[in-house]
Motif scaffolding. Structure first.
Motif, short mmCIF file in Angstrom:
data_model
loop_
_atom_site.label_atom_id
_atom_site.label_comp_id
_atom_site.label_asym_id
_atom_site.label_seq_id
_atom_site.Cartn_x
_atom_site.Cartn_y
_atom_site.Cartn_z
N ARG A 1 34.96 35.70 38.21
CA ARG A 1 36.40 35.67 38.00
C ARG A 1 36.80 36.87 37.14
O ARG A 1 36.53 36.90 35.96
CB ARG A 1 36.79 34.38 37.30
N GLN A 2 37.45 37.82 37.77
CA GLN A 2 37.95 38.98 37.05
C GLN A 2 39.46 39.00 36.94
O GLN A 2 40.02 39.72 36.11
CB GLN A 2 37.47 40.28 37.72
N ARG A 3 40.14 38.23 37.76
CA ARG A 3 41.59 38.25 37.75
C ARG A 3 42.13 37.65 36.46
O ARG A 3 41.53 36.75 35.86
CB ARG A 3 42.16 37.51 38.95
N GLY A 4 43.27 38.15 36.04
CA GLY A 4 43.90 37.63 34.85
C GLY A 4 45.11 38.46 34.48
O GLY A 4 45.50 39.39 35.20
N VAL A 5 45.73 38.13 33.36
CA VAL A 5 46.87 38.88 32.85
C VAL A 5 46.59 39.33 31.43
O VAL A 5 45.73 38.77 30.73
CB VAL A 5 48.16 38.04 32.87
N VAL A 6 47.30 40.34 31.02
CA VAL A 6 47.18 40.86 29.66
C VAL A 6 48.48 40.58 28.91
O VAL A 6 49.55 41.02 29.33
CB VAL A 6 46.88 42.38 29.68
N ARG A 7 48.37 39.84 27.83
CA ARG A 7 49.52 39.58 26.96
C ARG A 7 49.55 40.64 25.87
O ARG A 7 48.62 40.72 25.06
CB ARG A 7 49.43 38.17 26.38
N VAL A 8 50.60 41.42 25.86
CA VAL A 8 50.71 42.56 24.96
C VAL A 8 51.45 42.15 23.69
O VAL A 8 52.54 41.56 23.77
CB VAL A 8 51.44 43.73 25.65
N SER A 9 50.87 42.45 22.56
CA SER A 9 51.50 42.11 21.28
C SER A 9 52.86 42.79 21.18
O SER A 9 53.00 43.99 21.42
CB SER A 9 50.61 42.56 20.12
N GLY A 10 53.91 42.01 20.84
CA GLY A 10 55.24 42.57 20.68
C GLY A 10 56.08 42.56 21.93
O GLY A 10 57.20 43.08 21.93
N THR A 11 55.56 41.98 23.02
CA THR A 11 56.33 41.89 24.25
C THR A 11 56.32 40.45 24.74
O THR A 11 55.44 39.67 24.41
CB THR A 11 55.76 42.80 25.36
N GLY A 12 57.29 40.11 25.57
CA GLY A 12 57.38 38.76 26.10
C GLY A 12 56.90 38.63 27.52
O GLY A 12 56.75 37.53 28.04
N ARG A 13 56.64 39.75 28.16
CA ARG A 13 56.24 39.74 29.56
C ARG A 13 54.82 40.27 29.69
O ARG A 13 54.52 41.38 29.25
CB ARG A 13 57.20 40.61 30.37
N PRO A 14 53.91 39.50 30.30
CA PRO A 14 52.52 39.98 30.41
C PRO A 14 52.37 41.05 31.48
O PRO A 14 53.18 41.14 32.42
CB PRO A 14 51.75 38.71 30.79
N LEU A 15 51.35 41.85 31.33
CA LEU A 15 50.98 42.86 32.31
C LEU A 15 49.99 42.21 33.28
O LEU A 15 48.96 41.69 32.86
CB LEU A 15 50.34 44.06 31.62
N SER A 16 50.32 42.23 34.56
CA SER A 16 49.49 41.54 35.55
C SER A 16 48.56 42.52 36.27
O SER A 16 48.85 43.71 36.39
CB SER A 16 50.37 40.83 36.57
N GLU A 17 47.48 41.97 36.78
CA GLU A 17 46.56 42.78 37.56
C GLU A 17 47.22 43.23 38.86
O GLU A 17 46.96 44.34 39.35
CB GLU A 17 45.28 42.00 37.86
N ASP A 18 48.08 42.40 39.43
CA ASP A 18 48.78 42.78 40.66
C ASP A 18 49.61 44.04 40.44
O ASP A 18 49.64 44.94 41.30
CB ASP A 18 49.68 41.64 41.13
N TYR A 19 50.30 44.11 39.29
CA TYR A 19 51.10 45.30 38.99
C TYR A 19 50.19 46.53 38.90
O TYR A 19 50.51 47.60 39.44
CB TYR A 19 51.85 45.11 37.68
N VAL A 20 49.07 46.38 38.21
CA VAL A 20 48.14 47.49 38.05
C VAL A 20 47.62 47.96 39.41
O VAL A 20 47.59 49.16 39.70
CB VAL A 20 46.96 47.08 37.13
N GLN A 21 47.25 47.01 40.24
CA GLN A 21 46.69 47.39 41.54
C GLN A 21 47.74 48.04 42.44
O GLN A 21 47.43 48.96 43.20
CB GLN A 21 46.07 46.17 42.21
N ARG A 22 48.99 47.59 42.34
CA ARG A 22 50.06 48.24 43.13
C ARG A 22 50.28 49.67 42.65
O ARG A 22 50.47 50.58 43.47
CB ARG A 22 51.36 47.44 43.03
N ALA A 23 50.27 49.86 41.34
CA ALA A 23 50.47 51.20 40.80
C ALA A 23 49.32 52.12 41.17
O ALA A 23 49.52 53.28 41.55
CB ALA A 23 50.62 51.13 39.28
#
Length: 277
Positions: free
Chosen positions: A58-80
């Motif tokens: 299991r490698q999928r997941g999200v990153v919760r960034v300190s100081g933000t309310g919206r997590p960074l998703s792996e889907d976003y990274v892969q699309r970019a």
């Protein structure tokens, strides 16, 4: 976002000055036992089909960034990453998110997709041990150092998970460091993969915190068991310039660009937390 270009790492033969923490007194009998356990682990896992090729960690997941309310998703990274050329996507990427710089890193794995750096530490332990020298020795005898572009048809940087790094007989500095750090974590050690440079060239190594003291472990070292009697203090390790570090859950970045040999303190910022899905 920006690219953190990680040039081919150098396989290091020597480690930093050895001091203080004893690894035990390994001898030929202990060496033989490690080899037996390693072969037994390989045979056992192959028998049940749990290998680098057919086991899906299991490698999928999200990153919760300190100081933000919206997590960074792996889907976003892969699309970019998909918008880049194959050569560009082979590099490690360090990501900015919602105005906060350098919140996490991602790298392309054997499946040709980018995954967050933390996700490569999959909680893998080849076999049980209580001896800190065993993971180092296993890497020395089990895994051959080879630069990625020679192994993966010219691609600059491909990461192996800790499980894959044990089964794959070849790998570069990240692969060695990921397996070593994950195994040490399983032993109850606060271990992290450090990303930066060694003598000006991109490199990855392991920092282990034992009894509130920091030690730098060169995972690509191929020294043999007779010279492993102590861990090297990180404070004495020359020519290592760290920029980032991560474990299974967190990603740290330096607050400024000042060189440091200390892996804890106010000059480090815990940028994000990885949550596996």
């Amino acid at each position: 976002m920006r690219f953190w270009l990680l040039p081919a790492c150098i396989a290091l033969v020597l480690m930093a000055p050895e001091v203080l923490v004893r690894l035990g007194q390994p001898d030929s009998a202990a060496e033989g036992l490690v080899r037996e356990r390693m072969e037994a682990a390989l045979n056992r896992q192959m028998a049940v089909g749990d290998s680098a090729g057919d086991h899906k960690d299991r490698q999928r997941g999200v990153v919760r960034v300190s100081g933000t309310g919206r997590p960074l998703s792996e889907d976003y990274v892969q699309r970019a990453v998909a918008k880049r050329s194959e050569a560009q996507s082979a590099y490690v990427s360090v990501w900015n998110w919602q105005g906060i710089p350098e919140v996490t890193a991602s790298a392309r794995g054997l499946d040709k997709k980018h995954h967050f750096a933390n996700s490569y530490l999959v909680g893998f332990r080849p076999f049980k041990t209580r001896q800190l020298w065993v993971p180092l020795y296993t890497l020395a005898i089990r895994k051959k150092y080879q630069r990625d572009h020679l192994q993966y048809a010219g691609l600059s940087d491909i990461w192996q998970t800790s499980r894959q790094a044990f089964y794959q007989k070849r790998g570069d500095c990240e692969d060695h460091a990921i397996l070593l750090a994950d195994w040490l974590i399983e032993l109850g050690i606060d271990a992290r993969v450090a990303m930066g440079t060694h003598k000006g060239q991109g490199h990855a190594w392991v920092v282990a915190i034992v009894d509130d003291t920091e030690y730098l472990l060169e995972a690509t070292s191929k020294r043999r068991i007779s010279s492993w009697k102590a861990l090297p203090l990180a404070a004495l390790a020359e020519d290592y310039d760290v920029e980032f570090q991560f474990n299974r859950h967190y990603f740290w970045a330096l607050k400024d660009n000042k060189p440091t040999r200390k892996y804890r303190g106010s000059h480090w910022v815990k940028k994000s937390q990885f949550i596996r899905s």
